[in-house]
Motif scaffolding. Structure first.
Motif, PDB file in Angstrom:
ATOM      1  N   MET A 156      46.562  63.824   0.590  1.00  0.00           N
ATOM      2  CA  MET A 156      46.669  65.239  -0.373  1.00  0.00           C
ATOM      3  C   MET A 156      46.988  65.692  -0.870  1.00  0.00           C
ATOM      4  O   MET A 156      48.088  65.024  -1.419  1.00  0.00           O
ATOM      5  CB  MET A 156      47.385  66.289   1.053  1.00  0.00           C
ATOM      6  CG  MET A 156      47.664  67.268   1.061  1.00  0.00           C
ATOM      7  SD  MET A 156      48.730  68.588   1.979  1.00  0.00           S
ATOM      8  CE  MET A 156      50.068  67.686   1.348  1.00  0.00           C
ATOM      9  N   LEU A 157      46.454  66.242  -1.943  1.00  0.00           N
ATOM     10  CA  LEU A 157      47.613  66.189  -3.467  1.00  0.00           C
ATOM     11  C   LEU A 157      47.136  67.751  -4.168  1.00  0.00           C
ATOM     12  O   LEU A 157      47.049  68.153  -3.697  1.00  0.00           O
ATOM     13  CB  LEU A 157      46.197  65.717  -4.509  1.00  0.00           C
ATOM     14  CG  LEU A 157      46.786  65.586  -6.001  1.00  0.00           C
ATOM     15  CD1 LEU A 157      47.884  64.320  -6.234  1.00  0.00           C
ATOM     16  CD2 LEU A 157      45.477  65.384  -6.924  1.00  0.00           C
ATOM     17  N   LEU A 158      48.964  68.622  -3.758  1.00  0.00           N
ATOM     18  CA  LEU A 158      49.381  69.683  -3.873  1.00  0.00           C
ATOM     19  C   LEU A 158      49.894  69.417  -5.364  1.00  0.00           C
ATOM     20  O   LEU A 158      50.494  69.054  -5.610  1.00  0.00           O
ATOM     21  CB  LEU A 158      50.804  69.212  -3.172  1.00  0.00           C
ATOM     22  CG  LEU A 158      50.929  70.654  -3.124  1.00  0.00           C
ATOM     23  CD1 LEU A 158      50.696  71.718  -1.833  1.00  0.00           C
ATOM     24  CD2 LEU A 158      52.297  71.300  -2.345  1.00  0.00           C
ATOM     25  N   ASN A 159      49.052  71.193  -5.867  1.00  0.00           N
ATOM     26  CA  ASN A 159      49.255  71.035  -7.200  1.00  0.00           C
ATOM     27  C   ASN A 159      51.006  71.747  -7.308  1.00  0.00           C
ATOM     28  O   ASN A 159      51.041  72.291  -6.973  1.00  0.00           O
ATOM     29  CB  ASN A 159      48.061  72.408  -7.782  1.00  0.00           C
ATOM     30  CG  ASN A 159      48.303  72.374  -9.040  1.00  0.00           C
ATOM     31  OD1 ASN A 159      48.517  71.264  -9.460  1.00  0.00           O
ATOM     32  ND2 ASN A 159      47.515  72.813  -9.773  1.00  0.00           N
ATOM     33  N   ARG A 160      51.567  71.241  -8.663  1.00  0.00           N
ATOM     34  CA  ARG A 160      52.443  72.314  -8.357  1.00  0.00           C
ATOM     35  C   ARG A 160      52.449  72.673 -10.154  1.00  0.00           C
ATOM     36  O   ARG A 160      53.028  72.191 -10.892  1.00  0.00           O
ATOM     37  CB  ARG A 160      53.629  71.001  -8.873  1.00  0.00           C
ATOM     38  CG  ARG A 160      53.784  69.924  -6.983  1.00  0.00           C
ATOM     39  CD  ARG A 160      54.986  69.842  -6.566  1.00  0.00           C
ATOM     40  NE  ARG A 160      55.790  70.262  -6.167  1.00  0.00           N
ATOM     41  CZ  ARG A 160      57.386  70.363  -5.725  1.00  0.00           C
ATOM     42  NH1 ARG A 160      57.612  69.030  -5.777  1.00  0.00           N
ATOM     43  NH2 ARG A 160      58.751  71.037  -5.989  1.00  0.00           N
ATOM     44  N   THR A 209      63.300  63.328 -12.625  1.00  0.00           N
ATOM     45  CA  THR A 209      64.140  62.912 -11.556  1.00  0.00           C
ATOM     46  C   THR A 209      64.001  63.624 -10.528  1.00  0.00           C
ATOM     47  O   THR A 209      63.412  65.222 -10.743  1.00  0.00           O
ATOM     48  CB  THR A 209      65.489  62.918 -12.230  1.00  0.00           C
ATOM     49  OG1 THR A 209      66.089  64.044 -12.181  1.00  0.00           O
ATOM     50  CG2 THR A 209      65.582  62.031 -13.021  1.00  0.00           C
ATOM     51  N   GLY A 210      64.750  63.332  -9.359  1.00  0.00           N
ATOM     52  CA  GLY A 210      65.110  64.106  -8.133  1.00  0.00           C
ATOM     53  C   GLY A 210      64.688  62.662  -7.173  1.00  0.00           C
ATOM     54  O   GLY A 210      64.809  62.404  -6.898  1.00  0.00           O
ATOM     55  N   ILE A 211      65.570  64.324  -5.465  1.00  0.00           N
ATOM     56  CA  ILE A 211      65.579  63.025  -4.443  1.00  0.00           C
ATOM     57  C   ILE A 211      64.755  62.644  -3.904  1.00  0.00           C
ATOM     58  O   ILE A 211      63.046  63.148  -4.362  1.00  0.00           O
ATOM     59  CB  ILE A 211      66.031  64.386  -3.600  1.00  0.00           C
ATOM     60  CG1 ILE A 211      67.117  63.067  -2.349  1.00  0.00           C
ATOM     61  CG2 ILE A 211      65.121  65.025  -2.993  1.00  0.00           C
ATOM     62  CD1 ILE A 211      67.411  64.694  -1.668  1.00  0.00           C
ATOM     63  N   ARG A 212      64.713  61.160  -3.984  1.00  0.00           N
ATOM     64  CA  ARG A 212      63.403  60.447  -3.020  1.00  0.00           C
ATOM     65  C   ARG A 212      62.581  61.549  -2.432  1.00  0.00           C
ATOM     66  O   ARG A 212      62.503  62.610  -1.383  1.00  0.00           O
ATOM     67  CB  ARG A 212      63.590  59.570  -1.418  1.00  0.00           C
ATOM     68  CG  ARG A 212      64.451  58.188  -2.487  1.00  0.00           C
ATOM     69  CD  ARG A 212      65.644  57.380  -1.690  1.00  0.00           C
ATOM     70  NE  ARG A 212      66.018  56.145  -2.083  1.00  0.00           N
ATOM     71  CZ  ARG A 212      65.183  55.233  -2.087  1.00  0.00           C
ATOM     72  NH1 ARG A 212      64.015  54.981  -1.719  1.00  0.00           N
ATOM     73  NH2 ARG A 212      66.212  54.134  -2.574  1.00  0.00           N
ATOM     74  N   ARG A 213      61.233  61.146  -2.327  1.00  0.00           N
ATOM     75  CA  ARG A 213      59.518  61.629  -1.729  1.00  0.00           C
ATOM     76  C   ARG A 213      59.965  63.178  -2.037  1.00  0.00           C
ATOM     77  O   ARG A 213      58.901  64.043  -1.641  1.00  0.00           O
ATOM     78  CB  ARG A 213      60.362  61.569  -0.070  1.00  0.00           C
ATOM     79  CG  ARG A 213      60.570  59.855   0.342  1.00  0.00           C
ATOM     80  CD  ARG A 213      59.716  59.047  -0.283  1.00  0.00           C
ATOM     81  NE  ARG A 213      58.306  59.115  -0.165  1.00  0.00           N
ATOM     82  CZ  ARG A 213      57.232  58.504  -0.765  1.00  0.00           C
ATOM     83  NH1 ARG A 213      57.227  57.820  -1.504  1.00  0.00           N
ATOM     84  NH2 ARG A 213      55.899  58.846  -0.257  1.00  0.00           N
ATOM     85  N   CYS A 214      60.051  63.539  -3.194  1.00  0.00           N
ATOM     86  CA  CYS A 214      60.265  64.716  -3.700  1.00  0.00           C
ATOM     87  C   CYS A 214      58.593  65.006  -4.787  1.00  0.00           C
ATOM     88  O   CYS A 214      58.683  66.630  -4.901  1.00  0.00           O
ATOM     89  CB  CYS A 214      60.962  65.970  -4.849  1.00  0.00           C
ATOM     90  SG  CYS A 214      60.952  64.807  -6.043  1.00  0.00           S
ATOM     91  N   GLY A 215      58.152  63.494  -4.919  1.00  0.00           N
ATOM     92  CA  GLY A 215      56.516  64.279  -5.615  1.00  0.00           C
ATOM     93  C   GLY A 215      56.772  63.785  -6.886  1.00  0.00           C
ATOM     94  O   GLY A 215      55.947  63.803  -7.454  1.00  0.00           O
ATOM     95  N   LYS A 216      58.020  62.466  -7.891  1.00  0.00           N
ATOM     96  CA  LYS A 216      57.682  62.381  -8.761  1.00  0.00           C
ATOM     97  C   LYS A 216      56.673  61.287  -8.950  1.00  0.00           C
ATOM     98  O   LYS A 216      56.276  61.865  -9.889  1.00  0.00           O
ATOM     99  CB  LYS A 216      59.278  61.466  -8.564  1.00  0.00           C
ATOM    100  CG  LYS A 216      59.998  62.242  -8.634  1.00  0.00           C
ATOM    101  CD  LYS A 216      61.211  61.687  -9.166  1.00  0.00           C
ATOM    102  CE  LYS A 216      61.622  60.440  -8.335  1.00  0.00           C
ATOM    103  NZ  LYS A 216      61.902  60.903  -7.212  1.00  0.00           N
TER     104      LYS A 216
END
Length: 405
Positions: free
Chosen positions: A1-5, A25-32
């Protein structure tokens, strides 16, 4: 699944071809990695960039283990660089390479390339960026899904979707996991990984129990004023007699640097200066916050305040707590052109609550909008004296809600 942002994709695209290293950067598993390797990659292809001008490397893949040596990575990149014209370099998990900043600065100096990086927080934190790149990098902070992003995927009845969002948060993986027990297990795993790998490992913290107790206290205190001395006193009374406030202050900084919490500073509106005492801390994701608390203490008013704060950060606003004489304004929000004063309250139906919330705006005659965000289900937006009321879901689902109310 690819969620567009699209919001983050556009921010990244705005930095395209600028002479800066782009670091997500960002918390783990947020989609970087998804943002860079899938969404941005497709954007460049759509833009007409040939595939052979985009170099992508996942350094954590076992087949690329030899490239964790800096000279080996440099030579690998050198072999793939075109001899003329610009190329685009994507490096995922760059922190696995010793002296990676030397490799990145080297290829930028020797070749015509636009460089993008992602990295795990255990060894590549936000504060490292200026240290390692000395002003030659720009940071894009990626958050878990906003409610608008979440709802665009799940659809259905808005209030039910919002209740799920309050409980489980916006980590992207959860969109494909319908089972509540599996959702809880996943959130607990991420929460544990952030504390153990990103903080304990990085800073060699020996007293893990104090750190865990601190995280629980901050999770319980979202929307409340916090000081390291007050937390220290609480921890001492709860069985940690040897802890001191300097250590707690350092631990809080570590938690923010790992993107688990964000600190809201206090700004004296009349005095036009930042205050140095008493801050508020908000969790980066309510699902992670609830996981730390074993899904207890889900207090609705502070929960929606946390959601509003994160949504304002999503939209790129500078967000502070406002001090108006002896009164507090939940959020003073501004960007390059606008400022808003915002109160957050579950309801204004009770007259005492209504008067308390509106009193915070008194004598603020500077022409900026004063808005109360609530869950009241009625069509009325005018609160008198120019003050406005905005339903929380309308605010969350409409980027222009603050301007249009």
């Amino acid at each position: 699944m690819l969620l567009n942002r699209p919001q983050y994709l556009e921010r990244l695209y705005q930095q395209k071809d600028k002479d800066l290293v782009k670091i997500i950067t960002g918390i783990r598993r947020c989609g970087k990695s998804t943002l860079l390797f899938d969404l941005y990659y497709q954007r460049l292809l759509t833009d007409g960039v040939p595939k052979d001008r985009i170099i992508r490397l996942a350094i954590d893949n076992i087949k690329n283990a030899s490239l964790q040596e800096p000279m080996a990575l440099y030579q690998w990149l050198e072999q793939r660089m075109p001899r003329d014209g610009r190329c685009y370099v994507f490096l995922d998990e760059i922190q696995l390479v010793d002296r990676f900043e030397d490799v990145v600065n080297g290829i930028k100096r020797d070749f015509d390339c636009d460089v993008y990086l992602t990295g795990s927080n255990s060894r590549f934190l936000s504060t490292d960026i200026n240290t390692k790149f000395r002003g030659r990098a720009v940071e894009l902070k990626l958050f878990p899904l906003s409610f608008r992003e979440y709802y665009q995927f799940c659809q259905g009845e808005k209030r039910k979707a919002f209740n799920d969002y309050m409980l489980y948060g916006g980590m992207p993986y959860l969109l494909q996991e319908p089972d509540p027990m599996q959702r809880v297990a996943y959130l607990r795993t991420i929460a544990e990984t952030v504390v153990t790998d990103d903080i304990v490992e990085r800073y060699r913290i020996r007293n893990r129990e104090v750190l865990r107790a601190l995280v629980s206290l901050l999770c319980s205190s979202i929307g409340s004023y916090v000081s390291s001395r007050k937390i220290t006193d609480t921890l001492k009374s709860n069985g940690h007699p040897s802890v001191d406030h300097k250590t707690i202050g350092s631990y809080i900084d570590h938690l923010c640097d790992a993107f688990l919490f964000y600190r809201a500073d206090r700004y004296d509106i009349k005095g036009k200066n930042y205050l140095k005492t008493l801050f508020k801390y908000y969790a980066v994701d309510l699902g992670l916050r609830n996981a730390f608390l074993n899904f207890r203490q889900i207090e609705v008013t502070h929960t929606i305040e946390n959601i509003v704060y994160l949504e304002l950060l999503h939209r790129g606003y500078l967000v502070d707590i406002g001090k108006n004489d002896q009164k507090e304004i939940d959020f003073m929000v501004q960007d390059m052109s606008d400022r808003y004063y915002i109160q957050v309250s579950y309801t204004l139906m009770d007259e005492q609550t209504r008067m308390r919330e509106l009193r915070s705006f008194k004598n603020l005659d500077d022409g900026y909008k004063k808005i109360v965000i609530t869950m009241d289900d009625d069509p009325f937006t005018d609160l008198g004296n120019g003050y406005k009321k905005l339903h929380l879901l309308d605010f969350l689902l409409d980027d222009g809600a603050l301007k249009n109310v």
